[in-house]
Motif scaffolding. Structure first.
Motif, PDB file in Angstrom:
ATOM      1  N   UNK A  27       0.833  -1.206   0.000  1.00 39.52           N
ATOM      2  CA  UNK A  27       0.000   0.000   0.000  1.00 39.52           C
ATOM      3  C   UNK A  27       0.865   1.252   0.000  1.00 39.52           C
ATOM      4  N   UNK A  28       1.913   1.256   0.802  1.00 38.51           N
ATOM      5  CA  UNK A  28       2.823   2.403   0.849  1.00 38.51           C
ATOM      6  C   UNK A  28       3.472   2.608  -0.510  1.00 38.51           C
ATOM      7  N   UNK A  29       3.925   1.527  -1.115  1.00 35.76           N
ATOM      8  CA  UNK A  29       4.550   1.603  -2.437  1.00 35.76           C
ATOM      9  C   UNK A  29       3.563   2.173  -3.461  1.00 35.76           C
ATOM     10  N   UNK A  30       2.335   1.702  -3.432  1.00 32.07           N
ATOM     11  CA  UNK A  30       1.315   2.175  -4.373  1.00 32.07           C
ATOM     12  C   UNK A  30       1.022   3.652  -4.162  1.00 32.07           C
ATOM     13  N   UNK A  31       0.895   4.070  -2.919  1.00 32.04           N
ATOM     14  CA  UNK A  31       0.631   5.482  -2.622  1.00 32.04           C
ATOM     15  C   UNK A  31       1.764   6.354  -3.143  1.00 32.04           C
ATOM     16  N   UNK A  32       2.995   5.930  -2.909  1.00 35.36           N
ATOM     17  CA  UNK A  32       4.149   6.714  -3.373  1.00 35.36           C
ATOM     18  C   UNK A  32       4.167   6.783  -4.896  1.00 35.36           C
ATOM     19  N   UNK A  33       3.941   5.652  -5.562  1.00 33.89           N
ATOM     20  CA  UNK A  33       3.936   5.631  -7.031  1.00 33.89           C
ATOM     21  C   UNK A  33       2.844   6.537  -7.590  1.00 33.89           C
ATOM     22  N   UNK A  34       1.636   6.452  -7.046  1.00 33.73           N
ATOM     23  CA  UNK A  34       0.533   7.295  -7.522  1.00 33.73           C
ATOM     24  C   UNK A  34       0.838   8.772  -7.283  1.00 33.73           C
TER      25      UNK A  34
END
Length: 128
Positions: free
Chosen positions: A114-121
């Protein structure tokens, strides 16, 4: 001489950016470490590591996994070994602490994703 200044300036800017990013990552890591899930995970992992019977079973399973891979690579019969492997896995899953460990590990992995996805978005929205 100008190229030298530009190169050093780029290195300095890169280090400054890296330090800022690492500082923000440290904040995220601190938040994770403060979570109930992480604290419980550390406790459960410690309890597992102190359970000699459980750790011995895990080591035995790992050993059989390696043996299975070798036999499969050589196209040898693995029927008996697979039966033993499955029985040991069933025994492993009979330990509530092992099941809780896996559940917590999955929860933490989901948090990391989730953290990775938030950062990417966030980066995509800011840069595009």
């Amino acid at each position: 001489m100008y190229a030298f200044l530009t190169q050093n300036h780029g290195v300095w800017m890169g280090n400054m950016l890296e330090n800022k990013v690492l500082n923000k990552l440290d904040e995220i890591i601190d938040c994770i470490k403060e979570s109930d899930t992480y604290k419980r995970f550390v406790l459960v992992e410690e309890q597992m590591n102190n359970n000699k019977e459980l750790m011995s079973l895990i080591e035995e399973i790992k050993s059989i996994q390696q043996e299975l891979v070798k036999k499969e690579e050589m196209d040898l019969d693995t029927t008996n070994l697979n039966t033993k492997y499955q029985a040991l896995k069933d025994e492993l899953y009979s330990y509530p602490i092992y099941n809780e460990y896996n559940e917590l590990l999955e929860e933490l992995d989901n948090t990391y994703q989730e953290i990775k996805t938030v950062i990417e978005k966030y980066l995509n929205n800011k840069l595009n």
